[in-house]
Design a protein around this motif. Sequence first.
Motif, mmCIF file in Angstrom:
data_model
loop_
_atom_site.group_PDB
_atom_site.id
_atom_site.type_symbol
_atom_site.label_atom_id
_atom_site.label_comp_id
_atom_site.label_asym_id
_atom_site.label_seq_id
_atom_site.Cartn_x
_atom_site.Cartn_y
_atom_site.Cartn_z
ATOM 1 N N SER A 65 0.836 -1.202 0.000
ATOM 2 C CA SER A 65 0.000 0.000 0.000
ATOM 3 C C SER A 65 0.865 1.244 0.000
ATOM 4 O O SER A 65 1.810 1.359 0.782
ATOM 5 C CB SER A 65 -0.914 0.019 1.230
ATOM 6 N N SER A 66 0.528 2.191 -0.848
ATOM 7 C CA SER A 66 1.252 3.465 -0.887
ATOM 8 C C SER A 66 0.948 4.331 0.332
ATOM 9 O O SER A 66 1.638 5.321 0.580
ATOM 10 C CB SER A 66 0.886 4.227 -2.166
ATOM 11 N N LYS A 67 -0.071 3.955 1.108
ATOM 12 C CA LYS A 67 -0.442 4.724 2.294
ATOM 13 C C LYS A 67 0.428 4.395 3.509
ATOM 14 O O LYS A 67 0.405 5.122 4.502
ATOM 15 C CB LYS A 67 -1.915 4.478 2.638
ATOM 16 N N THR A 68 1.178 3.297 3.434
ATOM 17 C CA THR A 68 2.071 2.921 4.527
ATOM 18 C C THR A 68 3.261 3.880 4.565
ATOM 19 O O THR A 68 3.855 4.163 3.529
ATOM 20 C CB THR A 68 2.564 1.471 4.337
ATOM 21 N N PRO A 69 3.635 4.404 5.743
ATOM 22 C CA PRO A 69 4.736 5.372 5.823
ATOM 23 C C PRO A 69 6.042 4.836 5.250
ATOM 24 O O PRO A 69 6.356 3.650 5.377
ATOM 25 C CB PRO A 69 4.868 5.645 7.322
ATOM 26 N N ARG A 70 6.779 5.739 4.626
ATOM 27 C CA ARG A 70 8.088 5.416 4.062
ATOM 28 C C ARG A 70 9.160 6.291 4.703
ATOM 29 O O ARG A 70 8.876 7.327 5.285
ATOM 30 C CB ARG A 70 8.090 5.699 2.568
ATOM 31 N N ALA A 71 10.416 5.823 4.556
ATOM 32 C CA ALA A 71 11.557 6.611 5.017
ATOM 33 C C ALA A 71 11.578 7.954 4.298
ATOM 34 O O ALA A 71 11.134 8.082 3.157
ATOM 35 C CB ALA A 71 12.853 5.846 4.747
ATOM 36 N N LYS A 72 12.088 8.965 5.000
ATOM 37 C CA LYS A 72 12.125 10.309 4.421
ATOM 38 C C LYS A 72 12.941 10.354 3.137
ATOM 39 O O LYS A 72 12.585 11.043 2.175
ATOM 40 C CB LYS A 72 12.691 11.300 5.442
ATOM 41 N N LYS A 73 14.046 9.624 3.119
ATOM 42 C CA LYS A 73 14.899 9.581 1.937
ATOM 43 C C LYS A 73 14.475 8.417 1.056
ATOM 44 O O LYS A 73 14.560 7.261 1.453
ATOM 45 C CB LYS A 73 16.370 9.443 2.340
ATOM 46 N N ASN A 74 14.003 8.712 -0.144
ATOM 47 C CA ASN A 74 13.532 7.673 -1.050
ATOM 48 C C ASN A 74 14.683 6.740 -1.456
ATOM 49 O O ASN A 74 15.798 7.190 -1.687
ATOM 50 C CB ASN A 74 12.907 8.302 -2.297
ATOM 51 N N ASN A 75 14.395 5.464 -1.511
ATOM 52 C CA ASN A 75 15.376 4.456 -1.884
ATOM 53 C C ASN A 75 14.731 3.530 -2.900
ATOM 54 O O ASN A 75 13.901 2.685 -2.547
ATOM 55 C CB ASN A 75 15.823 3.688 -0.632
ATOM 56 N N LEU A 76 15.090 3.684 -4.169
ATOM 57 C CA LEU A 76 14.432 2.926 -5.237
ATOM 58 C C LEU A 76 14.660 1.428 -5.093
ATOM 59 O O LEU A 76 13.748 0.633 -5.323
ATOM 60 C CB LEU A 76 14.926 3.414 -6.606
ATOM 61 N N ILE A 77 15.887 1.048 -4.706
ATOM 62 C CA ILE A 77 16.178 -0.381 -4.539
ATOM 63 C C ILE A 77 15.384 -0.938 -3.358
ATOM 64 O O ILE A 77 14.777 -2.009 -3.445
ATOM 65 C CB ILE A 77 17.687 -0.612 -4.347
ATOM 66 N N GLY A 78 15.391 -0.203 -2.237
ATOM 67 C CA GLY A 78 14.641 -0.653 -1.064
ATOM 68 C C GLY A 78 13.154 -0.775 -1.364
ATOM 69 O O GLY A 78 12.510 -1.747 -0.944
ATOM 70 N N GLU A 79 12.599 0.184 -2.071
ATOM 71 C CA GLU A 79 11.186 0.140 -2.424
ATOM 72 C C GLU A 79 10.890 -1.041 -3.341
ATOM 73 O O GLU A 79 9.881 -1.737 -3.184
ATOM 74 C CB GLU A 79 10.777 1.451 -3.107
ATOM 75 N N PHE A 80 11.790 -1.289 -4.294
ATOM 76 C CA PHE A 80 11.610 -2.421 -5.206
ATOM 77 C C PHE A 80 11.619 -3.742 -4.445
ATOM 78 O O PHE A 80 10.790 -4.627 -4.701
ATOM 79 C CB PHE A 80 12.713 -2.412 -6.269
ATOM 80 N N VAL A 81 12.564 -3.888 -3.504
ATOM 81 C CA VAL A 81 12.657 -5.126 -2.725
ATOM 82 C C VAL A 81 11.380 -5.350 -1.918
ATOM 83 O O VAL A 81 10.812 -6.458 -1.910
ATOM 84 C CB VAL A 81 13.889 -5.099 -1.803
ATOM 85 N N LEU A 82 10.893 -4.320 -1.245
ATOM 86 C CA LEU A 82 9.692 -4.469 -0.419
ATOM 87 C C LEU A 82 8.479 -4.865 -1.250
ATOM 88 O O LEU A 82 7.626 -5.631 -0.796
ATOM 89 C CB LEU A 82 9.403 -3.178 0.341
ATOM 90 N N LYS A 83 8.402 -4.364 -2.469
ATOM 91 C CA LYS A 83 7.215 -4.619 -3.288
ATOM 92 C C LYS A 83 7.335 -5.856 -4.169
ATOM 93 O O LYS A 83 6.322 -6.449 -4.530
ATOM 94 C CB LYS A 83 6.915 -3.403 -4.158
ATOM 95 N N HIS A 84 8.574 -6.253 -4.517
ATOM 96 C CA HIS A 84 8.729 -7.294 -5.531
ATOM 97 C C HIS A 84 9.587 -8.482 -5.115
ATOM 98 O O HIS A 84 9.657 -9.465 -5.848
ATOM 99 C CB HIS A 84 9.302 -6.686 -6.821
ATOM 100 N N PHE A 85 10.265 -8.427 -3.966
ATOM 101 C CA PHE A 85 11.079 -9.546 -3.504
ATOM 102 C C PHE A 85 10.223 -10.797 -3.345
ATOM 103 O O PHE A 85 10.630 -11.908 -3.688
ATOM 104 C CB PHE A 85 11.742 -9.177 -2.176
ATOM 105 N N VAL A 86 9.016 -10.617 -2.831
ATOM 106 C CA VAL A 86 8.043 -11.706 -2.710
ATOM 107 C C VAL A 86 6.789 -11.292 -3.479
ATOM 108 O O VAL A 86 6.202 -10.257 -3.202
ATOM 109 C CB VAL A 86 7.694 -11.996 -1.236
#
Length: 329
Positions: free
Chosen positions: A123-144
């Motif tokens: 969900s895009s409504k879940t809080p994210r780190a202040k500094k965007n991290n494309l790799i981290g975001e990709f892992v959270l959404k697509h690792f599983v």
Amino acid sequence: MNILYAVQGTGNGHISRAIQLYPFLKCYGNVDFFISGSNSDLKTDLPVVGRSKGISLFYKATGGLDYLKIVKSFSLSIFLDAYKLPVKNYDLVINDFDFVTSLACLFRKKKSVQFGHQASFQSSKTPRAKKNNLIGEFVLKHFVKSTHYLGLHFKSYDDAVFNPIIKQEIIDATPTDDGHISVYLPHYAIAYLEPYFLAAPNYHFEVFSAEVTSIRNYKNIIYFPISNSGFTKSMIRSHAVITGGGFETPAEAMYMNKKVLSIPIAKHYEQLSNAAALSELGVKVILHIDQGFNAIFTDWIQNTNPVKLDLTHSTKEIVAQLINQTKNS
């Protein structure tokens, strides 16, 4: 119903949650567990039918990720493990952030439901780190990858995001306060932490670490080996809790109305995102333990108030929702 519950074995939170869910899942049928990962410190009596080295996280003594060790631990055998995993034999596959099981379901075109904290980041409504991290975001959404998702977080940020699952031992407990501070910072070495705690001699620390095999005392610190029940008992009696940027420990501490100091793993996008959520709730967060730590610690322990976490759904209700995820598709 035959249920396969796949557990990511990095850290202790995933296995701890599986232990708590097992009695509720058994009400719906036979439950088998598959554990992937090599650096959990918890022992378990769960009916484990398979294990894989999977992909695990390792840490430097000073609190950051050890990327070289992570890469060295990777093995192509995970693909063979995925191919051999008999996901077709199960009516329901529940995946708590395990890559091997996700791959097995892809190979066999098997539906599954990703369940747990990481699923909340769909969900895009879940809080994210202040500094965007494309790799981290990709892992959270697509690792599983799964066909269904049901997430857990500190708040119900979206329709498919529910409150944390709290251990029954904590729900049944009457929290007390004997003045000590419970510490679980697996990403820091004892040698690094010890001088900072010794510099606060008026406070007593109960530190849980994989580096020790038996209880030992040193001045105002008691060291304990990693123990799920032991740390839970320590938190129940504590005045406050110092932990990383994980999910289960801060949630349990806040449920008991304990003060929490969160110190996330350096450059760990998920933990930094958890820290952002905790900060929004009013929990004290710092990014490093350095020469300024003792002044920050003193201010936190003397001047901040605990943040209380309330549950809107019971574990039984969340498990029922989990079971119904694939039934209704």
